[in-house]
Design a protein around this motif. Sequence first.
Motif, mmCIF file in Angstrom:
data_model
loop_
_atom_site.group_PDB
_atom_site.id
_atom_site.type_symbol
_atom_site.label_atom_id
_atom_site.label_comp_id
_atom_site.label_asym_id
_atom_site.label_seq_id
_atom_site.Cartn_x
_atom_site.Cartn_y
_atom_site.Cartn_z
ATOM 1 N N LEU A 95 0.829 -1.198 0.000
ATOM 2 C CA LEU A 95 0.000 0.000 0.000
ATOM 3 C C LEU A 95 0.868 1.255 0.000
ATOM 4 C CD1 LEU A 95 -2.933 0.825 -0.079
ATOM 5 C CD2 LEU A 95 -2.978 0.724 2.411
ATOM 6 N N LYS A 96 1.917 1.254 0.792
ATOM 7 C CA LYS A 96 2.837 2.404 0.816
ATOM 8 C C LYS A 96 3.475 2.594 -0.552
ATOM 9 C CE LYS A 96 5.514 5.664 2.583
ATOM 10 N NZ LYS A 96 6.323 6.075 1.448
ATOM 11 N N ASN A 97 3.845 1.502 -1.201
ATOM 12 C CA ASN A 97 4.444 1.573 -2.531
ATOM 13 C C ASN A 97 3.475 2.189 -3.539
ATOM 14 O OD1 ASN A 97 6.579 0.991 -4.450
ATOM 15 N ND2 ASN A 97 5.289 -0.688 -5.182
ATOM 16 N N ALA A 98 2.214 1.790 -3.474
ATOM 17 C CA ALA A 98 1.207 2.374 -4.377
ATOM 18 C C ALA A 98 1.092 3.877 -4.132
ATOM 19 C CB ALA A 98 -0.145 1.691 -4.169
ATOM 20 N N ILE A 99 1.075 4.273 -2.874
ATOM 21 C CA ILE A 99 1.003 5.707 -2.544
ATOM 22 C C ILE A 99 2.218 6.429 -3.107
ATOM 23 C CG2 ILE A 99 1.050 7.376 -0.642
ATOM 24 C CD1 ILE A 99 -0.575 5.218 0.994
ATOM 25 N N ASP A 100 3.396 5.828 -2.995
ATOM 26 C CA ASP A 100 4.610 6.458 -3.531
ATOM 27 C C ASP A 100 4.500 6.678 -5.041
ATOM 28 O OD1 ASP A 100 5.683 6.513 -0.990
ATOM 29 O OD2 ASP A 100 6.969 4.760 -1.297
ATOM 30 N N TRP A 101 4.030 5.660 -5.773
ATOM 31 C CA TRP A 101 3.862 5.822 -7.223
ATOM 32 C C TRP A 101 2.820 6.905 -7.539
ATOM 33 C CZ3 TRP A 101 6.840 4.543 -11.087
ATOM 34 C CH2 TRP A 101 7.740 3.478 -10.949
ATOM 35 N N LEU A 102 1.767 6.958 -6.743
ATOM 36 C CA LEU A 102 0.690 7.921 -7.003
ATOM 37 C C LEU A 102 1.048 9.341 -6.590
ATOM 38 C CD1 LEU A 102 -2.245 5.638 -5.842
ATOM 39 C CD2 LEU A 102 -1.762 6.374 -8.204
ATOM 40 N N SER A 103 2.110 9.507 -5.832
ATOM 41 C CA SER A 103 2.519 10.837 -5.377
ATOM 42 C C SER A 103 3.319 11.584 -6.437
ATOM 43 C CB SER A 103 3.366 10.725 -4.103
ATOM 44 O OG SER A 103 4.653 10.190 -4.381
ATOM 45 N N ARG A 104 3.700 10.908 -7.484
ATOM 46 C CA ARG A 104 4.561 11.498 -8.520
ATOM 47 C C ARG A 104 3.787 11.722 -9.803
ATOM 48 N NH1 ARG A 104 7.991 12.800 -4.819
ATOM 49 N NH2 ARG A 104 9.556 11.295 -4.265
ATOM 50 N N PRO A 105 4.130 12.699 -10.612
ATOM 51 C CA PRO A 105 5.174 13.682 -10.357
ATOM 52 C C PRO A 105 4.794 14.612 -9.205
ATOM 53 C CG PRO A 105 4.033 14.226 -12.385
ATOM 54 C CD PRO A 105 3.483 12.918 -11.902
ATOM 55 N N TYR A 106 5.792 15.037 -8.474
ATOM 56 C CA TYR A 106 5.585 15.846 -7.285
ATOM 57 C C TYR A 106 4.658 17.025 -7.593
ATOM 58 C CZ TYR A 106 6.404 18.805 -3.271
ATOM 59 O OH TYR A 106 6.222 19.583 -2.165
ATOM 60 N N GLY A 107 3.632 17.168 -6.778
ATOM 61 C CA GLY A 107 2.689 18.275 -6.925
ATOM 62 C C GLY A 107 1.622 18.057 -7.983
ATOM 63 N N ALA A 108 1.735 16.984 -8.759
ATOM 64 C CA ALA A 108 0.764 16.735 -9.823
ATOM 65 C C ALA A 108 0.449 15.246 -9.952
ATOM 66 C CB ALA A 108 1.298 17.270 -11.152
ATOM 67 N N GLY A 109 0.650 14.478 -8.880
ATOM 68 C CA GLY A 109 0.366 13.047 -8.908
ATOM 69 C C GLY A 109 -1.123 12.769 -8.998
ATOM 70 N N ALA A 110 -1.458 11.538 -9.245
ATOM 71 C CA ALA A 110 -2.861 11.134 -9.425
ATOM 72 C C ALA A 110 -3.699 11.354 -8.174
ATOM 73 C CB ALA A 110 -2.924 9.668 -9.853
ATOM 74 N N LEU A 111 -3.072 11.425 -7.007
ATOM 75 C CA LEU A 111 -3.815 11.647 -5.761
ATOM 76 C C LEU A 111 -4.070 13.127 -5.467
ATOM 77 C CD1 LEU A 111 -2.144 9.073 -3.344
ATOM 78 C CD2 LEU A 111 -4.519 9.075 -4.107
#
Length: 184
Positions: free
Chosen positions: A89-105
């Motif tokens: 789950l943490k890994n998924a959050i890390d992928w979704l946090s990028r690109p910085y400031g414009a991630g899917a989340l």
Amino acid sequence: MTVRILALVGSLRAGSHNRQLAEAAARHAPEGVHIDIYDGLAELPFYNEDIDTADAVPSAATRLREAVAAADAVLLFSPEYNGTLPAVLKNAIDWLSRPYGAGALQNKPTAVVGTALGQYGGVWAQDEARKAVGIAGAKVVDTTKLAIPHSATRFAETHPQEDTEVVEGLHKVLDELTANVPAA
């Protein structure tokens, strides 16, 4: 309008109680809410900035980012592993946090629920997941929480979708989550 919620389950185990909890949420979703349970976190490589480039992003990461971007909200289902959230789950959050400031989340209404073996139902893991998604840019919805303790005994013979208290708790979280989705 149908609100589309993407469920990410932090357990890869067959028969996972958190997977069953996600199934219960999908089955008992209120009218006008559709929940898709994402399959594919097991294929996601550990986040590595060296492979997160325009010409090298793994297809599993692209699929996850696209699925979250297409959803109106995200609902994380987190077990508790050694007092914190599971690596998948943490890994998924890390992928979704990028690109910085414009991630899917980014600004995506996101809630965290779960069940765990212990007496507190995974509250530490859920708190850590809320912290991580908030830092990743999500709009964390946390005024209504659901942490279900003693999963191994509580769900030994009963699927969460047949547990009235669980279904009521899921409804409260889903109502809160959908209330945070901007009107179209």
